[in-house]
Design an enzyme around this catalytic site. Structure first.
Site, PDB file in Angstrom:
ATOM      1  N   VAL A  14      52.077   6.197 178.093  1.00 19.67           N
ATOM      2  CA  VAL A  14      53.293   7.017 178.229  1.00 19.67           C
ATOM      3  C   VAL A  14      54.147   6.535 179.412  1.00 19.67           C
ATOM      4  O   VAL A  14      55.366   6.379 179.293  1.00 19.67           O
ATOM      5  CB  VAL A  14      52.939   8.518 178.384  1.00 19.67           C
ATOM      6  CG1 VAL A  14      54.206   9.351 178.518  1.00 19.67           C
ATOM      7  CG2 VAL A  14      52.117   8.991 177.182  1.00 19.67           C
ATOM      8  N   ILE A 134      58.758  15.549 169.449  1.00 19.21           N
ATOM      9  CA  ILE A 134      59.436  16.732 168.886  1.00 19.21           C
ATOM     10  C   ILE A 134      59.791  17.687 170.028  1.00 19.21           C
ATOM     11  O   ILE A 134      58.903  18.085 170.776  1.00 19.21           O
ATOM     12  CB  ILE A 134      58.520  17.497 167.900  1.00 19.21           C
ATOM     13  CG1 ILE A 134      57.967  16.574 166.819  1.00 19.21           C
ATOM     14  CG2 ILE A 134      59.268  18.673 167.281  1.00 19.21           C
ATOM     15  CD1 ILE A 134      56.950  17.254 165.900  1.00 19.21           C
ATOM     16  N   LYS A 203      47.199  22.370 172.852  1.00 19.41           N
ATOM     17  CA  LYS A 203      48.613  22.453 172.461  1.00 19.41           C
ATOM     18  C   LYS A 203      48.915  23.816 171.826  1.00 19.41           C
ATOM     19  O   LYS A 203      49.963  24.405 172.088  1.00 19.41           O
ATOM     20  CB  LYS A 203      48.946  21.312 171.498  1.00 19.41           C
ATOM     21  CG  LYS A 203      48.909  19.951 172.180  1.00 19.41           C
ATOM     22  CD  LYS A 203      48.920  18.838 171.157  1.00 19.41           C
ATOM     23  CE  LYS A 203      48.899  17.471 171.800  1.00 19.41           C
ATOM     24  NZ  LYS A 203      48.596  16.404 170.848  1.00 19.41           N
TER      25      LYS A 203
HETATM   26  N1  HSE Z   1      46.017  12.303 171.625  1.00 21.11           N
HETATM   27  C1  HSE Z   1      47.207  13.029 171.306  1.00 21.11           C
HETATM   28  C2  HSE Z   1      47.363  13.046 169.803  1.00 21.11           C
HETATM   29  C3  HSE Z   1      48.381  12.393 171.965  1.00 21.11           C
HETATM   30  O1  HSE Z   1      46.699  12.261 169.133  1.00 21.11           O
HETATM   31  O2  HSE Z   1      48.134  13.838 169.299  1.00 21.11           O
HETATM   32  C4  HSE Z   1      49.561  13.275 172.062  1.00 21.11           C
HETATM   33  O3  HSE Z   1      49.332  14.422 172.792  1.00 21.11           O
END
Ligand code: HSE
Length: 427
Positions: A14, A134, A203
């Site tokens: 990143v 997104i 998430k």
């Molecule tokens: N390891 C995470 C995924 C990366 O595969 O979605 C993005 O957060």
């Protein structure tokens, strides 16, 4: 032109993507925003590695970034809990605005970090922590802020989605698909976070906190991964009219939240069923907008860098003197998570091929009140005398199903652990 001097913590997938994106789009950003971006300092572990910035800007000394007077904003893309937590705390203490892509840290310590940031009147941008490119954080917290959100369902782990897509479309093995996901920079440093569902759960927690206004640090909810899934399950799902995906679900049930992260069979016509590869998608329902779907690349260098860059610009434009622009930490305590919900299930039992095996399994399930709508058996050509019994069970409570599956797994005809997948038939 206002100069924004970035202190970058980490220069991997990143961080490297961010340097590349700034190099590529510096002019466009300056024209659109009046901001002149400069990667001022970069903290790395190994200073000998080739980096996409001048060597003189690279350091191994965290203080040279965190406390530097010529750094305006600290961008954390190291990941993991420590030392990322300590670095963010030091940056906030030094009254520097912060951008982070670190969902693990926000999920574990978010409330504490945001409170400290509010005290110090600094801002934290975290768009890149969920769904890569997104702009879902901004969509929920700004674009849809006037809505009551009642439910969301999403594909939020690019690695799982990539693996399941490759297994389904290319007959790739699980191990080969995971290796590709790692090579392409989608997977976490520890890929078990992806394939065991924890990354998706982190998430979901962040999305649910924003969508439902609850503080959910340390609130447990069901999390399952895709480790046990085989080609056999993907094919069986297709024959039954479903597509196998790893999903997260968040619903406001009023007195409790339904939160879960797990693989599921989605009806072939579901809007998320054909979201492929590293793409993510979040479908949410607001009382004004009704249903909305956000789809895009959820993992990878440049898509994630795009979200980091948008935060750098947003935070730099709405800097220190906007305490009200700091993410509002909900005053309400955590909401309880609903337990023992009902679902339809797909079950696969690895078996030894002996007479009456389907009957034995059906009886054990029936004894617990689990009713069957489909049952089939297949034999494994590569493993003579062995096969799988696949069952679709009617809606039943999770607790009854778990007890019944436990009993089936103790039958002497069983040759391995059962695969238990929910069938997602909600809106
Ligand atoms: N390891 C995470 C995924 C990366 O595969 O979605 C993005 O957060």
């Amino acid at each position: 032109m206002k100069k924004v001097r970035i202190g970058l913590l980490g220069c991997g997938v990143v961080g490297g993507g961010l340097c590349e994106l700034i190099r590529r789009n510096r002019g466009v950003v300056a024209d659109r925003t009046g901001l002149e971006l400069e990667v001022q300092r970069v903290l790395v572990r190994d200073p000998r590695k080739e980096r996409p910035v001048e060597r003189s800007r690279v350091t191994t000394d965290a203080a040279a970034v965190l406390e530097a007077p010529d750094v305006d904003i600290v961008v954390e893309v190291i990941g993991g809990l420590e030392p990322a937590r300590e670095y963010l705390a030091r940056a906030i203490e030094a009254k520097k605005n912060v951008v982070t892509a670190n969902k693990a840290l926000l999920a574990a310590r978010g409330a504490e970090i945001f409170r400290r940031a509010a005290d110090r009147r600094v801002r934290i941008g975290f768009e890149a922590s969920v769904c890569g490119g997104i702009p879902i954080i901004r969509a929920i917290s700004a674009g849809l802020v006037g809505n009551r959100i009642s439910a969301l369902v999403g594909i939020v782990n690019g690695t799982c989605n990539y693996i399941l897509t490759r297994m389904s479309e290319e007959k790739c093995t699980f191990a080969a698909a995971l290796a590709e996901a790692q090579k392409r920079g989608f997977a976490e440093a520890d890929p078990s976070l992806d394939i065991d569902g924890h990354d998706a759960a982190q998430k979901l927690q962040i999305l649910a906190e924003l969508a439902f206004g609850a503080e959910l640090d340390h609130v447990p909810f069901p999390v399952e991964g895709i480790r046990l899934i085989e080609d056999e399950d993907i094919r069986a799902a297709a024959e039954l009219g479903y597509v196998l995906k790893h999903i997260v679900v968040g619903k406001d049930l009023g007195d409790a939240l339904d939160l879960r992260a797990h693989p599921a069979l989605l009806p072939d016509v579901h809007p998320l069923a054909h979201v492929r590869n590293e793409f993510n998608s979040v479908l949410l329902r607001g009382d004004a907008v009704d249903e909305m779907i956000f789809t895009g690349k959820g993992a990878g260098s440049l898509p994630t860098a795009s979200a980091v860059l948008s935060d750098i610009i947003d935070v730099s434009r709405n800097g220190h003197d906007h305490a009200e622009a700091v993410w509002h930490v909900p005053a309400s305590p955590g909401r309880p998570v609903a337990a023992d919900l009902e679902s339809k299930y797909y079950l696969r039992f690895p078996i030894r091929d002996v007479p009456g095996v389907i009957g034995l399994i059906a009886t054990a399930l029936g004894n617990r009140g689990i009713s069957i709508s489909h049952a089939s058996a297949t034999l494994l050509p590569a493993r003579p005398g062995h096969g799988n019994v696949k069952i679709v069970a009617h809606r039943c409570a999770e607790s009854s199903l778990k007890k019944a599956v436990g009993e089936v797994e103790r039958l002497p005809v069983l040759a391995g652990r059962a695969v238990v997948l929910r069938i997602f038939e909600e809106g």
